[in-house]
Design a protein around this motif. Structure first.
Motif, mmCIF file in Angstrom:
data_model
loop_
_atom_site.group_PDB
_atom_site.id
_atom_site.type_symbol
_atom_site.label_atom_id
_atom_site.label_comp_id
_atom_site.label_asym_id
_atom_site.label_seq_id
_atom_site.Cartn_x
_atom_site.Cartn_y
_atom_site.Cartn_z
ATOM 1 N N SER B 264 -26.354 23.143 17.182
ATOM 2 C CA SER B 264 -25.328 23.689 18.066
ATOM 3 C C SER B 264 -24.036 23.953 17.305
ATOM 4 O O SER B 264 -23.364 24.965 17.542
ATOM 5 C CB SER B 264 -25.041 22.731 19.220
ATOM 6 O OG SER B 264 -26.219 22.439 19.907
ATOM 7 N N ILE B 265 -23.688 23.045 16.413
ATOM 8 C CA ILE B 265 -22.446 23.222 15.658
ATOM 9 C C ILE B 265 -22.528 24.484 14.810
ATOM 10 O O ILE B 265 -21.606 25.299 14.785
ATOM 11 C CB ILE B 265 -22.193 21.993 14.754
ATOM 12 C CG1 ILE B 265 -21.825 20.790 15.605
ATOM 13 C CG2 ILE B 265 -21.097 22.272 13.735
ATOM 14 C CD1 ILE B 265 -20.493 20.905 16.295
ATOM 15 N N ILE B 266 -23.668 24.676 14.131
ATOM 16 C CA ILE B 266 -23.809 25.879 13.312
ATOM 17 C C ILE B 266 -23.752 27.119 14.207
ATOM 18 O O ILE B 266 -23.082 28.103 13.897
ATOM 19 C CB ILE B 266 -25.125 25.834 12.508
ATOM 20 C CG1 ILE B 266 -25.028 24.728 11.462
ATOM 21 C CG2 ILE B 266 -25.402 27.173 11.845
ATOM 22 C CD1 ILE B 266 -26.286 24.531 10.664
ATOM 23 N N ALA B 267 -24.428 27.039 15.367
ATOM 24 C CA ALA B 267 -24.441 28.187 16.280
ATOM 25 C C ALA B 267 -23.020 28.514 16.724
ATOM 26 O O ALA B 267 -22.607 29.685 16.741
ATOM 27 C CB ALA B 267 -25.319 27.884 17.485
ATOM 28 N N LEU B 268 -22.250 27.482 17.072
ATOM 29 C CA LEU B 268 -20.880 27.735 17.535
ATOM 30 C C LEU B 268 -20.015 28.239 16.393
ATOM 31 O O LEU B 268 -19.142 29.091 16.593
ATOM 32 C CB LEU B 268 -20.279 26.466 18.142
ATOM 33 C CG LEU B 268 -20.876 26.066 19.484
ATOM 34 C CD1 LEU B 268 -20.262 24.777 19.977
ATOM 35 C CD2 LEU B 268 -20.668 27.164 20.519
ATOM 36 N N ALA B 269 -20.261 27.716 15.179
ATOM 37 C CA ALA B 269 -19.473 28.178 14.034
ATOM 38 C C ALA B 269 -19.713 29.656 13.786
ATOM 39 O O ALA B 269 -18.841 30.364 13.280
ATOM 40 C CB ALA B 269 -19.836 27.381 12.783
ATOM 41 N N SER B 408 -22.812 24.328 25.908
ATOM 42 C CA SER B 408 -23.848 23.713 26.739
ATOM 43 C C SER B 408 -25.089 24.597 26.744
ATOM 44 O O SER B 408 -26.207 24.107 26.868
ATOM 45 C CB SER B 408 -23.334 23.412 28.143
ATOM 46 O OG SER B 408 -23.181 24.574 28.885
ATOM 47 N N ARG B 409 -24.898 25.891 26.604
ATOM 48 C CA ARG B 409 -26.038 26.799 26.470
ATOM 49 C C ARG B 409 -26.796 26.506 25.165
ATOM 50 O O ARG B 409 -28.025 26.459 25.134
ATOM 51 C CB ARG B 409 -25.491 28.222 26.487
ATOM 52 C CG ARG B 409 -26.482 29.330 26.426
ATOM 53 C CD ARG B 409 -27.194 29.541 27.739
ATOM 54 N NE ARG B 409 -28.483 30.136 27.491
ATOM 55 C CZ ARG B 409 -28.721 31.434 27.522
ATOM 56 N NH1 ARG B 409 -27.766 32.260 27.861
ATOM 57 N NH2 ARG B 409 -29.907 31.896 27.236
ATOM 58 N N ALA B 410 -26.043 26.275 24.079
ATOM 59 C CA ALA B 410 -26.669 26.007 22.782
ATOM 60 C C ALA B 410 -27.478 24.712 22.828
ATOM 61 O O ALA B 410 -28.581 24.641 22.297
ATOM 62 C CB ALA B 410 -25.604 25.924 21.695
ATOM 63 N N ILE B 411 -26.907 23.704 23.503
ATOM 64 C CA ILE B 411 -27.584 22.413 23.549
ATOM 65 C C ILE B 411 -28.895 22.516 24.308
ATOM 66 O O ILE B 411 -29.883 21.869 23.970
ATOM 67 C CB ILE B 411 -26.641 21.370 24.198
ATOM 68 C CG1 ILE B 411 -25.491 21.070 23.250
ATOM 69 C CG2 ILE B 411 -27.392 20.097 24.543
ATOM 70 C CD1 ILE B 411 -24.403 20.249 23.868
ATOM 71 N N GLY B 412 -28.919 23.362 25.350
ATOM 72 C CA GLY B 412 -30.118 23.466 26.165
ATOM 73 C C GLY B 412 -31.153 24.438 25.620
ATOM 74 O O GLY B 412 -32.237 24.557 26.159
ATOM 75 N N GLU B 413 -30.828 25.161 24.550
ATOM 76 C CA GLU B 413 -31.729 26.199 24.048
ATOM 77 C C GLU B 413 -33.003 25.585 23.437
ATOM 78 O O GLU B 413 -32.946 24.591 22.738
ATOM 79 C CB GLU B 413 -30.985 27.040 23.002
ATOM 80 C CG GLU B 413 -31.803 28.110 22.364
ATOM 81 C CD GLU B 413 -32.535 28.953 23.382
ATOM 82 O OE1 GLU B 413 -31.928 29.320 24.400
ATOM 83 O OE2 GLU B 413 -33.732 29.211 23.170
ATOM 84 N N THR B 414 -34.144 26.190 23.738
ATOM 85 C CA THR B 414 -35.411 25.633 23.287
ATOM 86 C C THR B 414 -36.191 26.554 22.360
ATOM 87 O O THR B 414 -36.592 26.177 21.264
ATOM 88 C CB THR B 414 -36.322 25.335 24.501
ATOM 89 O OG1 THR B 414 -35.555 24.688 25.479
ATOM 90 C CG2 THR B 414 -37.482 24.479 24.098
ATOM 91 N N MET B 415 -36.392 27.783 22.817
ATOM 92 C CA MET B 415 -37.344 28.672 22.146
ATOM 93 C C MET B 415 -36.944 28.950 20.702
ATOM 94 O O MET B 415 -37.777 28.910 19.794
ATOM 95 C CB MET B 415 -37.397 29.985 22.942
ATOM 96 C CG MET B 415 -38.754 30.342 23.443
ATOM 97 S SD MET B 415 -39.740 28.979 24.007
ATOM 98 C CE MET B 415 -41.023 29.055 22.801
ATOM 99 N N ILE B 416 -35.672 29.224 20.485
ATOM 100 C CA ILE B 416 -35.216 29.531 19.128
ATOM 101 C C ILE B 416 -35.466 28.329 18.222
ATOM 102 O O ILE B 416 -35.848 28.476 17.058
ATOM 103 C CB ILE B 416 -33.725 29.914 19.145
ATOM 104 C CG1 ILE B 416 -33.532 31.196 19.936
ATOM 105 C CG2 ILE B 416 -33.184 30.065 17.737
ATOM 106 C CD1 ILE B 416 -32.105 31.604 20.116
ATOM 107 N N VAL B 417 -35.257 27.128 18.786
ATOM 108 C CA VAL B 417 -35.446 25.919 17.985
ATOM 109 C C VAL B 417 -36.911 25.731 17.630
ATOM 110 O O VAL B 417 -37.263 25.467 16.482
ATOM 111 C CB VAL B 417 -34.919 24.690 18.766
ATOM 112 C CG1 VAL B 417 -35.151 23.440 17.959
ATOM 113 C CG2 VAL B 417 -33.470 24.866 19.112
#
Lengths: 264, 490
Positions: B264-269, B408-417
């Protein structure tokens, strides 16, 4: 009916701004037609006229605030101290520091009173030290006739002041960048009569150091504060002259109709 | 009569009611609708609603309650000896329902008469073969008790359905008649329809809220169940995630939590600077023509399904990163051994979040009054000085809200992970290593063949609950900030 004009209105001052054959277009609309006007230094010049007559538009051409509107186009020349402000070499940002503006609605920034005043000086690098800046802030607030009311709460937000105080804060903010001309676009239209009185008094004091141009809907206000008056109608400058003459002895029948309340 | 037919019958009655109500109202004033309190259609709607609503409500409740009542009464018929746990009882009950359905089918196909079906004896007839003949497969021979229970089940269902049909149709007729009798020129049909509309809207809102409540409750109960089997302290503070379905699993949330947090941190960065700058450009600099094209284009990004982003991560971004940071990579660093890594998932997730941040920030920046900009420009500030010192500070709380929503969207993301970050639960600082997140592990724990009552499966609910609490907290915090900001200019 109106207050007598200011005693020194006949004294001749240097020409600060000269507009020659100014045309303004909004897209296809011809908003200002062939306006010639000479604004003197250390004088209050009032623009009056019915709504939509172009007086505010013309005011905004004087510091190129119209540049922010994409479809707006200006022709002709406007000379500030003999230099055309629409020349390519003129930086509109520098120009606006010289020709300050106060708006219809008080618009203090959501910052402290101190930071509101210090905004311009900081941008233009007018203060070398914190003490310099403090001094500029105090001087500007005194000029804005609001120092005594806010000196104990310089660091509380400017948006917490009353409407009249906010408008005087905005005037003080405009004064802080040491402008040569101060443009005011209906500065009292959002204020109650008491606050209006205070701002008018302030305008009269500002005349000692600046050339002030004020757009107003109130003819009484124009008569009270200005020495020169320009009457606009449908984009034309109908009449320009001494305030006393415009209000007592207008030359153009349209001016007479307007000030007697038959049109507008 | 099956429920669908009852439903259609009630609908027909309602339409009939509409026509009758309208006609009656008009007839009462000799066709001159100006003498009516409401427009004629309102009288029609009034009668129609009364024919429809009570009947449908009762039908809905009946459909839920009848199977529960019958289940309870049939359960008591099953001898205690044939089961020991609640799980076995529910297996027996599903056998009962299967046999009952099979008998229904057999009667329908003509393999049995209705009377035969009721008097069937498990000792004399091979029920299993009989039902197999009509296409219903039963796992084992049918016990006499089960057959008896199935017959009782059929009998009470048949009676229940009969009573249901009668009551619902009577209610529809009664409602129709009552509403019709109230129809009069000075009856306020308009207000009464207004009330029914209000009721409908409230019902819709409560269904949404009740469903949320239901989801939370099911999470809570399963989580409690999990903590009975697995100590909470080891779940929250364990640093190893090693589920083994044979038992003896280590189910520490920390490695998963770290993966979630890191990605999530990388995504937000990635998303916050790009999204914010895009928003500033769109709202402050772009002309109306560019804006009209660019804004929808950016928002198209938000419409791409996350699985497509996952493919993008797997096929494009992962290999590209390996080419740069891998063993044979352009930089010769050898940091990255495979395409799936925290960095891959984080970058792609960041791209997914850009429209979130930019679109919300754009709205918030636009909400800053033009007077603020004019004031700053009028003092001789440049556009970027105005943005930096006046517009952004004024919009800051709203922007923070937007970023928190994106988080909160990043934390809940599944498919990409799942597709981009791999499946290894690992506590590591290297962003080029494969890690996994809470959501990805919920998927793998529940899609296996595990016993649903084992801690290995139940842990999914505890993970889900933890995630829910975190994102809920973030959302509430974001809303609080956004709301506080709104008050500033009003």
């Amino acid at each position: 009916m109106y207050d007598s004009p200011k005693s020194d209105s006949t004294v001749k001052h240097a020409i600060k701004i000269a507009a020659n054959k100014v045309q303004v277009f909004y897209g296809d609309t011809h908003a200002i037609k062939d306006v010639d006007v000479q604004i003197e230094d250390k004088t209050v010049t009032a623009f009056i006229g019915p709504s939509g007559c172009g007086k505010s538009t013309f005011l905004r051409t004087l510091n190129r605030m119209n540049d922010t509107i994409d479809i707006c186009r200006v022709e002709g020349e406007i000379l500030l101290d003999g230099e055309n402000i629409y020349d390519k070499r003129v930086d509109p940002v520098q120009l606006r520091a010289k020709v300050g503006m106060v708006f219809q609605k008080p618009n203090p920034f959501p910052k402290s009173i101190y930071d509101n005043i210090a905004y311009g000086p900081r941008i233009h690098g007018l203060a070398k030290t914190k003490a310099d800046l403090d001094e500029i802030v105090e001087k500007s607030l005194r000029r804005g006739a609001i120092w005594n009311e806010v000196k104990d709460r310089l660091h509380s937000p400017g948006t917490g002041l009353s409407g009249g105080q906010q408008q005087r804060l905005c005037i003080a903010r405009a004064v802080a960048t040491e402008p040569e001309v101060l443009l005011m676009d209906e500065p009292c239209s959002a204020l109650d009569p008491i606050a209006t009185g205070q701002v008018e008094e302030l305008i009269d004091e500002l005349r000692e150091s600046y050339s002030v141009v004020i757009v107003t809907h109130s003819m009484q206000q124009a008569a009270r504060v200005s020495q020169k008056t320009a009457f606009f109608h449908l984009g034309n400058l109908v009449e320009f002259g001494e305030t006393s003459q415009i209000f007592t002895n207008p030359k153009d029948p349209r001016t007479e109709s307007y000030i007697t309340g038959r049109i507008g | 009569m099956p429920a669908l037919w009852i439903f259609i019958a009630v609908l027909v009655l309602a339409v009939l009611g509409f026509v009758l109500g309208r006609q009656r109202a008009l007839a009462m004033v000799d066709g001159d609708s100006r003498h009516l309190h409401s427009l004629p259609n309102y009288y029609g709607f009034h009668v129609g609603i009364w024919a429809l609503m009570p009947a449908l409500l009762v039908l809905a409740v009946w459909l839920i309650v009848q199977p529960m009542l019958i289940d309870t009464s049939v359960k008591s018929m099953i001898p205690d000896t044939s089961y020991t746990t609640a799980g076995e009882l529910s297996l027996v009950m599903s056998d009962v329902r299967r046999v009952a359905d099979g008998l229904d089918l057999a009667v329908e196909r003509g393999a049995l008469t209705a009377d035969e079906a009721m008097s069937l004896d498990a000792g004399a007839t091979d029920v299993r073969a009989l039902l197999g003949g009509v296409g219903v497969a039963i796992g084992s021979d049918v016990q006499p008790a089960v057959l008896e229970a199935a017959q009782a089940y059929r009998a009470s269902t048949a009676t229940g359905n009969m009573v249901r049909t009668v009551i619902v149709l009577l209610l529809a007729l009664g409602g129709l008649g009552w509403a019709l009798s109230r129809t009069a020129p000075d009856f306020r049909a308009r207000n009464s329809v207004e009330k029914a509309t209000l009721g409908l809207l409230i019902a819709a809102a409560s269904i949404a809220i009740l469903t949320t409540l239901g989801i939370v409750l099911s999470l809570i109960f399963n989580t409690i169940e999990f903590f009975k089997l697995y100590p909470a302290s080891e779940f929250f503070f364990g640093t190893t995630w090693a589920p083994s379905f044979g038992g003896g699993s280590e189910l520490g949330i920390l490695p998963l939590f770290w993966g979630t947090f890191y990605i999530s941190i990388i995504a937000l960065a990635v998303a916050v600077p790009i999204g914010l700058f895009a928003a500033v450009y769109l709202s402050e600099y772009a002309g109306p023509k560019i804006r009209a094209v660019a804004k929808p284009m950016l928002e198209v990004l938000a419409g791409i399904p996350t699985i497509v982003y996952g493919l993008f991560a797997l096929v494009t971004v992962g290999p590209m990163l390996v080419n740069v940071f891998g063993n044979e990579g352009a930089l010769g660093l050898g940091w990255m051994s495979g395409g799936t890594a925290v960095m891959t998932a984080g970058l792609v997730m960041g791209i997914m979040l850009i429209p979130f941040v930019s679109s919300l920030s754009d709205d918030i920046i636009n909400a800053v009054p033009q007077a603020m900009r004019d004031g700053s420009l009028g003092l001789g500030a440049t556009k970027s000085e105005t943005v930096k010192q006046v517009v952004l500070p004024a919009a800051l709380p709203g922007i923070v809200g937007a970023v928190l929503l994106a988080a909160s969207r990043a934390i809940g993301e599944t498919m990409i992970v799942v597709m981009g970050a791999g499946a290894a639960a690992r506590l590591s600082l290297n962003p080029f290593e494969a890690m996994t997140t809470v959501t990805a592990k919920i998927v793998s724990q529940l899609t296996g063949d595990a016993d649903f009552a084992s801690p290995e499966a139940l842990v999914a609910f505890a993970l889900g609950m933890t995630l829910f609490v975190i994102t809920l907290g973030l959302n509430i915090f974001a809303l609080y900030i956004v709301r506080k900001y709104r008050e500033q200019y009003e």
